[in-house]
Design a protein around this motif. Structure first.
Motif, PDB file in Angstrom:
ATOM      1  N   ALA A 221     -13.782  20.664  70.070  1.00 22.51           N
ATOM      2  CA  ALA A 221     -14.334  21.897  69.693  1.00 22.51           C
ATOM      3  C   ALA A 221     -14.924  21.589  68.458  1.00 22.51           C
ATOM      4  O   ALA A 221     -16.287  21.871  67.862  1.00 22.51           O
ATOM      5  N   GLN A 222     -14.026  20.799  67.344  1.00 18.65           N
ATOM      6  CA  GLN A 222     -14.644  20.549  66.241  1.00 18.65           C
ATOM      7  C   GLN A 222     -15.847  19.791  66.069  1.00 18.65           C
ATOM      8  O   GLN A 222     -16.866  19.874  65.040  1.00 18.65           O
ATOM      9  N   ARG A 223     -15.799  18.744  67.051  1.00 20.03           N
ATOM     10  CA  ARG A 223     -16.962  17.954  66.877  1.00 20.03           C
ATOM     11  C   ARG A 223     -18.113  18.710  67.508  1.00 20.03           C
ATOM     12  O   ARG A 223     -19.383  18.287  66.991  1.00 20.03           O
ATOM     13  N   VAL A 224     -18.021  19.468  68.534  1.00 17.57           N
ATOM     14  CA  VAL A 224     -19.244  20.218  68.997  1.00 17.57           C
ATOM     15  C   VAL A 224     -19.626  21.182  67.885  1.00 17.57           C
ATOM     16  O   VAL A 224     -20.856  21.425  67.950  1.00 17.57           O
ATOM     17  N   ILE A 230     -24.244  26.356  66.963  1.00 18.58           N
ATOM     18  CA  ILE A 230     -23.095  26.611  67.842  1.00 18.58           C
ATOM     19  C   ILE A 230     -21.964  27.348  67.136  1.00 18.58           C
ATOM     20  O   ILE A 230     -21.641  28.612  67.491  1.00 18.58           O
ATOM     21  N   GLY A 231     -21.565  26.961  66.277  1.00 18.33           N
ATOM     22  CA  GLY A 231     -20.495  27.842  65.379  1.00 18.33           C
ATOM     23  C   GLY A 231     -19.093  27.747  66.116  1.00 18.33           C
ATOM     24  O   GLY A 231     -19.066  26.972  67.190  1.00 18.33           O
ATOM     25  N   LEU A 285     -21.903  29.599  80.142  1.00 20.26           N
ATOM     26  CA  LEU A 285     -22.247  28.312  79.309  1.00 20.26           C
ATOM     27  C   LEU A 285     -23.769  28.142  79.229  1.00 20.26           C
ATOM     28  O   LEU A 285     -24.092  27.736  78.157  1.00 20.26           O
ATOM     29  N   ARG A 286     -24.566  28.415  80.149  1.00 22.20           N
ATOM     30  CA  ARG A 286     -26.103  28.428  79.997  1.00 22.20           C
ATOM     31  C   ARG A 286     -26.543  29.364  78.761  1.00 22.20           C
ATOM     32  O   ARG A 286     -27.406  29.096  77.936  1.00 22.20           O
ATOM     33  N   ASN A 287     -25.981  30.537  78.744  1.00 20.74           N
ATOM     34  CA  ASN A 287     -26.294  31.597  77.456  1.00 20.74           C
ATOM     35  C   ASN A 287     -25.937  30.852  76.017  1.00 20.74           C
ATOM     36  O   ASN A 287     -26.466  30.940  75.278  1.00 20.74           O
ATOM     37  N   TYR A 288     -24.662  30.290  76.197  1.00 19.80           N
ATOM     38  CA  TYR A 288     -24.185  29.881  74.831  1.00 19.80           C
ATOM     39  C   TYR A 288     -25.407  28.553  74.291  1.00 19.80           C
ATOM     40  O   TYR A 288     -25.916  28.671  73.311  1.00 19.80           O
ATOM     41  N   LEU A 289     -25.738  27.897  75.438  1.00 23.37           N
ATOM     42  CA  LEU A 289     -26.701  26.636  75.086  1.00 23.37           C
ATOM     43  C   LEU A 289     -28.116  27.021  74.759  1.00 23.37           C
ATOM     44  O   LEU A 289     -28.752  26.540  73.799  1.00 23.37           O
TER      45      LEU A 289
END
Length: 361
Positions: A221-224, A230-231, A285-289
């Motif tokens: 998560a830290q790398r993403v 993204i946050g 997942l699509r909404n986040y992206l």
């Protein structure tokens, strides 16, 4: 004598239909048993006895609710536990498109024996728990948005009150003062919704505190989170919804899972691309992206491609293109443990943008 026994199961909360097949003798039987731990264990024990000391017992069922507890129950009693992804199974011919439990088990068993059964992912307990936590936060946010929209529409329909900055701390205080002067029934409804909104905020704070703790212990998560737009909460949510990235052989499979791949209709030399999404995709997942693409489109890595596509197809299509490129980057980050570089243009990103220009919004 030893052999392999297949137990193909159509699972339901009350009863299970089990198709038992001995591969060596080709004997087959279908039975219906109550869905209780004792009955399921007994079925496996009988299959184990028939398989012999060196034989194998294979349990196959659809990836429906209940597979986790069945797998825990039978973990040390079967040699293979397989989940069938029925969404990816081909439909039978129209003339034989009957839907019964016996037909379902026969289809699943046939695909397994042919080596063409699409397998469903079996996330471990930690991932399932994290995904439930993320889903709960998503549900809280959705309910909070619904209540705010309802109150906003009430003010627009019944009053002339200013609705600007309504959900700031000052705006909420002003709203609570206004409620006192409204008709009794409306006052009761709106006050109830405001109390519910207050409770939702408290629950959201508690959930987000748990997700922050997960973030501190989750290097993925830290790398993403290094990707602009993204946050912290988005990074943990994306990692939770992707799950172990090894289950996707390529980045394109992850794109399809996120619902960012277009539908394709092809006949001879005619090829048409349709809408994104479809069955079996993760819309959250699509909404986040796509939400992250609002900021990611300004990253040097994606900016040139976004501007080119947006000029030709519009900003919405441009954001979908960026969301796909972002998904490829996330796949690389999670699979190879690399650090995201905003200024570096990946060759794979540049080579895969031609197909996205045909996406229909």
């Amino acid at each position: 004598m030893y052999q392999t026994i297949l137990l193909t199961v159509d699972y339901h909360d009350q009863n299970c239909v089990i198709r038992r097949r001995a591969l060596k003798t080709q004997q087959e039987s279908v039975s219906s048993i109550p869905t209780t731990p004792e009955d399921l264990v007994q079925v496996v024990a009988q299959a184990r006895k028939a398989a012999g000391r060196q034989g194998r017992v294979v349990w196959i069922q659809e990836s429906t609710t209940g597979w986790a507890r069945v797998k825990t129950l039978l973990a040390d009693k079967v040699d293979e536990f397989t989940l069938a992804n029925v969404l990816q199974m081909p439909l039978p011919p129209k003339a034989r498109r009957r839907k019964t439990d016996k037909v379902d088990t026969a289809r699943i068993q046939r695909e397994y024996l042919n080596g063409e059964l699409p397998r469903a992912h079996q996330p471990p307990a930690w991932w399932r728990q994290l995904r439930r936590l993320v889903s709960y936060r998503e549900n809280l946010v959705s309910r909070q948005t619904g209540i705010r929209n309802w109150i906003n529409r009430y003010l627009a329909h019944e009053t002339w009150e200013n609705r600007g900055a309504l959900w700031s701390s000052k705006g909420e205080k002003r709203l609570r003062k206004l409620v006192v002067h409204w008709p009794p029934w409306d006052r009761m409804v709106v006050q109830s919704k405001l109390e519910e909104l207050h409770q939702l905020k408290q629950n959201l704070s508690a959930v987000e505190a748990e997700l922050q703790a997960v973030y501190k212990e989750c290097p993925e998560a830290q790398r993403v989170d290094a990707v602009r737009g993204i946050g912290m909460l988005g990074a943990v949510s994306i990692v939770a919804r992707v799950g172990p990235v090894e289950r996707f052989r390529t980045a394109e499979q992850l794109i399809a899972y996120a619902g960012l791949a277009p539908g394709i209709s092809q006949s001879d030399d005619t090829r048409r691309s349709g809408r994104i999404g479809g069955g079996g995709t993760d819309r959250h997942l699509r909404n986040y992206l796509i939400e992250a693409s609002v900021w990611a489109r300004n990253i040097p890595r994606y900016k040139t491609t976004y501007e080119r596509v947006a000029k030709r197809r519009g900003k919405k299509i441009g954001r979908i293109v960026v969301a796909r490129m972002l998904t490829r980057s996330i796949y690389k980050i999670l699979k190879d443990d690399v650090v995201f570089e905003a200024s570096r243009a990946a060759a794979s990103d540049a080579s895969k943008t031609a197909e996205v220009s045909t996406v229909v919004e």
